[in-house]
Write a protein that holds these residues in place. Structure first.
Motif, PDB file in Angstrom:
ATOM      1  N   LYS A  37      43.560  36.852  43.684  1.00  0.00           N
ATOM      2  CA  LYS A  37      43.211  36.162  43.151  1.00  0.00           C
ATOM      3  C   LYS A  37      41.624  36.115  43.953  1.00  0.00           C
ATOM      4  CE  LYS A  37      46.884  32.751  41.825  1.00  0.00           C
ATOM      5  NZ  LYS A  37      46.882  31.813  41.693  1.00  0.00           N
ATOM      6  N   GLY A  38      40.468  36.213  42.706  1.00  0.00           N
ATOM      7  CA  GLY A  38      39.317  35.935  43.028  1.00  0.00           C
ATOM      8  C   GLY A  38      38.596  34.710  43.394  1.00  0.00           C
ATOM      9  N   GLU A  39      37.962  34.500  43.861  1.00  0.00           N
ATOM     10  CA  GLU A  39      37.488  33.151  44.455  1.00  0.00           C
ATOM     11  C   GLU A  39      36.092  32.571  43.391  1.00  0.00           C
ATOM     12  OE1 GLU A  39      38.806  32.077  46.926  1.00  0.00           O
ATOM     13  OE2 GLU A  39      39.666  32.973  47.791  1.00  0.00           O
ATOM     14  N   LYS A  40      36.967  31.466  42.700  1.00  0.00           N
ATOM     15  CA  LYS A  40      35.252  30.723  41.518  1.00  0.00           C
ATOM     16  C   LYS A  40      34.136  30.697  42.659  1.00  0.00           C
ATOM     17  CE  LYS A  40      39.791  28.683  39.983  1.00  0.00           C
ATOM     18  NZ  LYS A  40      39.831  27.259  40.096  1.00  0.00           N
ATOM     19  N   ALA A  56      30.935  31.054  39.957  1.00  0.00           N
ATOM     20  CA  ALA A  56      29.535  31.257  39.583  1.00  0.00           C
ATOM     21  C   ALA A  56      29.274  32.235  38.844  1.00  0.00           C
ATOM     22  CB  ALA A  56      28.205  29.876  39.644  1.00  0.00           C
ATOM     23  N   GLY A  57      30.416  33.071  38.698  1.00  0.00           N
ATOM     24  CA  GLY A  57      29.933  34.415  37.932  1.00  0.00           C
ATOM     25  C   GLY A  57      30.062  35.630  38.538  1.00  0.00           C
ATOM     26  N   GLU A  58      29.595  35.364  40.241  1.00  0.00           N
ATOM     27  CA  GLU A  58      29.497  35.628  41.799  1.00  0.00           C
ATOM     28  C   GLU A  58      30.302  36.265  42.338  1.00  0.00           C
ATOM     29  OE1 GLU A  58      25.630  34.950  43.501  1.00  0.00           O
ATOM     30  OE2 GLU A  58      24.561  34.569  41.835  1.00  0.00           O
ATOM     31  N   CYS A  59      30.688  37.314  42.468  1.00  0.00           N
ATOM     32  CA  CYS A  59      31.403  38.289  43.682  1.00  0.00           C
ATOM     33  C   CYS A  59      30.783  36.704  45.327  1.00  0.00           C
ATOM     34  CB  CYS A  59      31.514  38.788  44.195  1.00  0.00           C
ATOM     35  SG  CYS A  59      32.502  39.884  45.168  1.00  0.00           S
ATOM     36  N   ALA A  60      32.784  36.496  45.476  1.00  0.00           N
ATOM     37  CA  ALA A  60      33.151  35.483  46.258  1.00  0.00           C
ATOM     38  C   ALA A  60      33.862  35.984  46.941  1.00  0.00           C
ATOM     39  CB  ALA A  60      33.162  33.787  45.766  1.00  0.00           C
ATOM     40  N   GLY A  61      34.453  36.813  46.895  1.00  0.00           N
ATOM     41  CA  GLY A  61      35.421  37.455  48.101  1.00  0.00           C
ATOM     42  C   GLY A  61      37.111  37.105  46.998  1.00  0.00           C
ATOM     43  N   TYR A  62      38.037  37.407  47.134  1.00  0.00           N
ATOM     44  CA  TYR A  62      39.216  37.272  47.180  1.00  0.00           C
ATOM     45  C   TYR A  62      40.163  36.527  48.234  1.00  0.00           C
ATOM     46  CZ  TYR A  62      40.112  41.286  49.744  1.00  0.00           C
ATOM     47  OH  TYR A  62      40.707  42.423  50.683  1.00  0.00           O
ATOM     48  N   SER A  63      41.057  36.206  47.514  1.00  0.00           N
ATOM     49  CA  SER A  63      42.676  35.454  48.554  1.00  0.00           C
ATOM     50  C   SER A  63      43.816  36.684  47.886  1.00  0.00           C
ATOM     51  CB  SER A  63      42.715  33.788  48.362  1.00  0.00           C
ATOM     52  OG  SER A  63      43.132  33.879  46.626  1.00  0.00           O
ATOM     53  N   MET A  64      44.449  36.660  48.869  1.00  0.00           N
ATOM     54  CA  MET A  64      45.529  37.385  49.419  1.00  0.00           C
ATOM     55  C   MET A  64      46.800  37.132  49.253  1.00  0.00           C
ATOM     56  SD  MET A  64      46.145  41.762  50.055  1.00  0.00           S
ATOM     57  CE  MET A  64      47.120  41.027  51.755  1.00  0.00           C
ATOM     58  N   ARG A  65      47.818  36.858  48.575  1.00  0.00           N
ATOM     59  CA  ARG A  65      49.169  36.579  49.153  1.00  0.00           C
ATOM     60  C   ARG A  65      50.522  37.173  49.110  1.00  0.00           C
ATOM     61  NH1 ARG A  65      51.408  30.547  48.687  1.00  0.00           N
ATOM     62  NH2 ARG A  65      53.594  30.657  50.132  1.00  0.00           N
ATOM     63  N   GLN A  66      51.090  37.719  50.166  1.00  0.00           N
ATOM     64  CA  GLN A  66      52.592  38.751  49.445  1.00  0.00           C
ATOM     65  C   GLN A  66      53.692  37.881  49.640  1.00  0.00           C
ATOM     66  OE1 GLN A  66      52.398  41.943  52.509  1.00  0.00           O
ATOM     67  NE2 GLN A  66      54.247  42.896  51.680  1.00  0.00           N
ATOM     68  N   PHE A  67      54.555  37.740  48.753  1.00  0.00           N
ATOM     69  CA  PHE A  67      55.395  37.676  49.047  1.00  0.00           C
ATOM     70  C   PHE A  67      56.816  38.380  49.361  1.00  0.00           C
ATOM     71  CE2 PHE A  67      52.651  35.149  45.968  1.00  0.00           C
ATOM     72  CZ  PHE A  67      53.030  33.940  46.071  1.00  0.00           C
ATOM     73  N   ASP A  68      57.940  38.104  50.000  1.00  0.00           N
ATOM     74  CA  ASP A  68      59.352  38.442  50.317  1.00  0.00           C
ATOM     75  C   ASP A  68      60.484  37.966  49.191  1.00  0.00           C
ATOM     76  OD1 ASP A  68      61.629  39.725  50.932  1.00  0.00           O
ATOM     77  OD2 ASP A  68      62.036  38.235  53.136  1.00  0.00           O
TER      78      ASP A  68
END
Length: 85
Positions: A61-64, A66-78
């Motif tokens: 998921k992209g970090e919220k 205001a329309g600019e790139c702010a990184g992302y979060s990632m989660r892996q599921f088993d």
């Protein structure tokens, strides 16, 4: 888990990141595959990969911000079937 929920054939909630959620997606793809053979083929390939323990379930998921790139979060599921391991 995330807040995304699907309702399977027996109207039970399956939360994103669970095996049940993924299997529900495959079931829906197979239904749509009656009209779209490519989707049916992809559903079979995903099912085979899951059975062969060659599938990773990852949510990115992209970090919220205001329309600019702010990184992302990632989660892996088993989502492995523990009864077969």
């Amino acid at each position: 888990m995330t807040s995304s929920t699907r309702y399977g054939g027996v109207k039970t909630a399956a939360t994103q990141g669970t095996r049940e959620y993924f299997l529900d997606i495959i079931r829906e793809m197979k239904k749509r595959g009656e009209i779209n053979p490519a989707e049916r083929k992809l559903a079979r390939q995903l099912e085979d990969a899951l059975d062969d323990h060659k599938l990773d379930c990852i949510v990115v998921k992209g970090e919220k911000n205001a329309g600019e790139c702010a990184g992302y979060s990632m989660r892996q599921f088993d989502i492995a079937d523990r009864s077969t391991l």
